[in-house]
Write a protein that holds these residues in place. Structure first.
Motif, PDB file in Angstrom:
ATOM      1  N   ASN A  43      24.589  63.927  62.310  1.00 35.53           N
ATOM      2  CA  ASN A  43      24.013  63.074  63.340  1.00 35.53           C
ATOM      3  C   ASN A  43      24.462  63.514  64.724  1.00 35.53           C
ATOM      4  O   ASN A  43      23.679  63.528  65.684  1.00 35.53           O
ATOM      5  CB  ASN A  43      24.411  61.618  63.072  1.00 35.53           C
ATOM      6  CG  ASN A  43      23.713  60.646  63.998  1.00 35.53           C
ATOM      7  OD1 ASN A  43      22.593  60.872  64.410  1.00 35.53           O
ATOM      8  ND2 ASN A  43      24.387  59.556  64.325  1.00 35.53           N
ATOM      9  N   THR A  44      25.742  63.897  64.823  1.00 36.08           N
ATOM     10  CA  THR A  44      26.269  64.382  66.094  1.00 36.08           C
ATOM     11  C   THR A  44      25.562  65.660  66.523  1.00 36.08           C
ATOM     12  O   THR A  44      25.236  65.840  67.702  1.00 36.08           O
ATOM     13  CB  THR A  44      27.790  64.626  65.985  1.00 36.08           C
ATOM     14  OG1 THR A  44      28.443  63.399  65.659  1.00 36.08           O
ATOM     15  CG2 THR A  44      28.355  65.145  67.295  1.00 36.08           C
TER      16      THR A  44
ATOM     17  N   ARG B  74      22.516  66.577  65.847  1.00 39.98           N
ATOM     18  CA  ARG B  74      21.170  66.246  66.319  1.00 39.98           C
ATOM     19  C   ARG B  74      21.214  65.664  67.728  1.00 39.98           C
ATOM     20  O   ARG B  74      20.369  66.002  68.572  1.00 39.98           O
ATOM     21  CB  ARG B  74      20.505  65.251  65.364  1.00 39.98           C
ATOM     22  CG  ARG B  74      20.067  65.847  64.042  1.00 39.98           C
ATOM     23  CD  ARG B  74      19.100  64.925  63.304  1.00 39.98           C
ATOM     24  NE  ARG B  74      19.685  63.619  63.040  1.00 39.98           N
ATOM     25  CZ  ARG B  74      20.428  63.335  61.968  1.00 39.98           C
ATOM     26  NH1 ARG B  74      20.672  64.276  61.064  1.00 39.98           N
ATOM     27  NH2 ARG B  74      20.914  62.128  61.792  1.00 39.98           N
ATOM     28  N   LYS B  75      22.208  64.828  67.997  1.00 44.36           N
ATOM     29  CA  LYS B  75      22.276  64.186  69.303  1.00 44.36           C
ATOM     30  C   LYS B  75      22.792  65.132  70.381  1.00 44.36           C
ATOM     31  O   LYS B  75      22.248  65.190  71.480  1.00 44.36           O
ATOM     32  CB  LYS B  75      23.187  62.954  69.226  1.00 44.36           C
ATOM     33  CG  LYS B  75      22.599  61.803  68.432  1.00 44.36           C
ATOM     34  CD  LYS B  75      23.384  60.528  68.648  1.00 44.36           C
ATOM     35  CE  LYS B  75      24.841  60.673  68.232  1.00 44.36           C
ATOM     36  NZ  LYS B  75      25.575  59.392  68.361  1.00 44.36           N
ATOM     37  N   LYS B  76      23.850  65.879  70.067  1.00 46.32           N
ATOM     38  CA  LYS B  76      24.501  66.688  71.101  1.00 46.32           C
ATOM     39  C   LYS B  76      23.786  68.018  71.357  1.00 46.32           C
ATOM     40  O   LYS B  76      23.716  68.481  72.499  1.00 46.32           O
ATOM     41  CB  LYS B  76      25.957  66.968  70.705  1.00 46.32           C
ATOM     42  CG  LYS B  76      26.786  65.730  70.384  1.00 46.32           C
ATOM     43  CD  LYS B  76      26.953  64.821  71.573  1.00 46.32           C
ATOM     44  CE  LYS B  76      27.870  63.651  71.233  1.00 46.32           C
ATOM     45  NZ  LYS B  76      28.075  62.738  72.370  1.00 46.32           N
TER      46      LYS B  76
ATOM     47  N   GLU C 161      28.047  57.014  61.815  1.00 43.84           N
ATOM     48  CA  GLU C 161      28.082  58.323  62.451  1.00 43.84           C
ATOM     49  C   GLU C 161      28.342  59.388  61.395  1.00 43.84           C
ATOM     50  O   GLU C 161      28.865  59.110  60.321  1.00 43.84           O
ATOM     51  CB  GLU C 161      29.173  58.385  63.518  1.00 43.84           C
ATOM     52  CG  GLU C 161      28.876  57.598  64.774  1.00 43.84           C
ATOM     53  CD  GLU C 161      27.813  58.246  65.630  1.00 43.84           C
ATOM     54  OE1 GLU C 161      27.570  59.462  65.465  1.00 43.84           O
ATOM     55  OE2 GLU C 161      27.203  57.538  66.458  1.00 43.84           O
TER      56      GLU C 161
ATOM     57  N   GLU D 220      14.585  68.305  68.286  1.00 41.85           N
ATOM     58  CA  GLU D 220      13.828  67.857  69.453  1.00 41.85           C
ATOM     59  C   GLU D 220      12.578  68.733  69.587  1.00 41.85           C
ATOM     60  O   GLU D 220      12.539  69.679  70.358  1.00 41.85           O
ATOM     61  CB  GLU D 220      14.692  67.921  70.710  1.00 41.85           C
ATOM     62  CG  GLU D 220      15.778  66.872  70.765  1.00 41.85           C
ATOM     63  CD  GLU D 220      15.210  65.473  70.871  1.00 41.85           C
ATOM     64  OE1 GLU D 220      14.209  65.294  71.588  1.00 41.85           O
ATOM     65  OE2 GLU D 220      15.736  64.568  70.207  1.00 41.85           O
TER      66      GLU D 220
ATOM     67  N   THR E  55      33.312  60.805  70.044  1.00 45.80           N
ATOM     68  CA  THR E  55      31.946  60.479  69.624  1.00 45.80           C
ATOM     69  C   THR E  55      31.516  59.048  69.933  1.00 45.80           C
ATOM     70  O   THR E  55      30.340  58.723  69.781  1.00 45.80           O
ATOM     71  CB  THR E  55      31.784  60.714  68.112  1.00 45.80           C
ATOM     72  OG1 THR E  55      32.766  59.952  67.404  1.00 45.80           O
ATOM     73  CG2 THR E  55      31.957  62.189  67.775  1.00 45.80           C
TER      74      THR E  55
END
Length: 294
Positions: free
Chosen positions: A280-281, A283-285, A276, A290, A104
């Motif tokens: 959160n991961t 949402r980002k990955k 982190e 979005e 991460t």
């Protein structure tokens, strides 16, 4: 700190992260130990290579190590887990791969992340594993019989389906007519299981997921069960053999073999930085949220 470093490849995505990491660790006077095969890949590209300790295999890892840093993708961390085993050494991953649910730390934040770790600004995420036994015993599986992400059975040398007869705590569940079956930990829920339609599960959940691979039973769906469940599988098909995978390691098994899968009696410690989190991961990955309305 006594730190082990492991990577599998050295390419254009990993050259800068490796250089930044090693330079910063030397600056912090860390006791650095680089895995031999990885050192052979990088030593001609790094400065002051004589300053690093090298060990031939991770058989020399012991509980005196404070940390293992993996440089690569999630596959590199899964490989590193086979070295750490039940030693309780925390693992952190620098992402020089692609998606990276386990690795991460972005390349841009290596120095800050290392400073946070050296200063104790992190928390430990305990990750459960699966273990497998076979009857009759299979030597290839016996040597390394655990997995962090998933244990899966799948067809071999055929385009025909296999039948996976499945029992939970010795009670018959169903027979999956499919290309195979994935038994996933919460950590593995964002891996192979996700690709086959399985649910995303938070790492601290005490559960396992059974996810069929391309099932021909149209009513077969992923099933979430408690991680105290013992799972037995009997596989049959037109061929005499099938495949069992433990994360990225694969063994060929005879059809008359009974597989027993259960939660392992040890965990893997993953370092999670304070800024982190698993959510959160996600949402980002996975690009959750979005949406132009957000």
């Amino acid at each position: 700190m006594k730190i082990a470093i492991f990577g599998q490849f050295y390419h254009k995505n990993s050259d800068v992260p490796v250089e930044v990491l090693l330079r910063h660790l030397l600056k912090k006077n860390a006791d650095i130990h680089i895995e031999r095969d990885f050192f052979d890949l990088i030593h001609s590209e790094i400065e002051d290579d004589q300053k690093y300790n090298v060990f031939k295999t991770f058989d020399t890892l012991d509980a005196t190590f404070d940390l293992l840093i993996s440089i690569g993708g999630d596959g590199t961390i899964l490989r590193a887990v086979t070295f750490v085993k039940d030693l309780g050494i925390p693992i952190v991953g620098i992402n020089a791969g692609r998606l990276g649910f386990l690795a991460t730390i972005p390349k841009e934040y290596i120095e800050k992340a290392i400073d946070d770790i050296l200063n104790g600004n992190y928390k430990i995420s305990e990750r459960s594993l699966l273990t497998i036994t076979t009857s009759p015993e299979n030597e290839n599986i016996k040597k390394m019989n655990f997995a962090l992400n998933e244990i899966a059975v799948s067809r071999k040398d055929t385009t025909s389906m296999i039948t996976v007869e499945t029992y939970l705590n010795d009670e018959y569940l169903t027979s999956y007519w499919s290309d195979g079956l994935i038994i996933s930990t919460p950590t593995g829920s964002t891996g192979y299981s996700l690709s086959c339609g399985g649910p995303v599960i938070t790492p601290d959940t005490n559960s396992l997921t059974l996810t069929p691979i391309a099932p021909h039973n149209l009513n077969a769906r992923p099933l979430v069960i408690t991680d105290s469940t013992e799972i037995k599988l009997k596989v049959s098909g037109r061929e005499n053999n099938y495949l069992v995978s433990l994360d990225s390691r694969i063994a060929t098994i005879n059809n008359d073999t009974i597989l027993t899968v259960r939660k392992a009696d040890f965990t893997i410690k993953m370092i999670e930085l304070l800024d982190e989190s698993f959510l959160n991961t996600l949402r980002k990955k996975l690009l959750w949220g979005e949406d132009k309305r957000n």
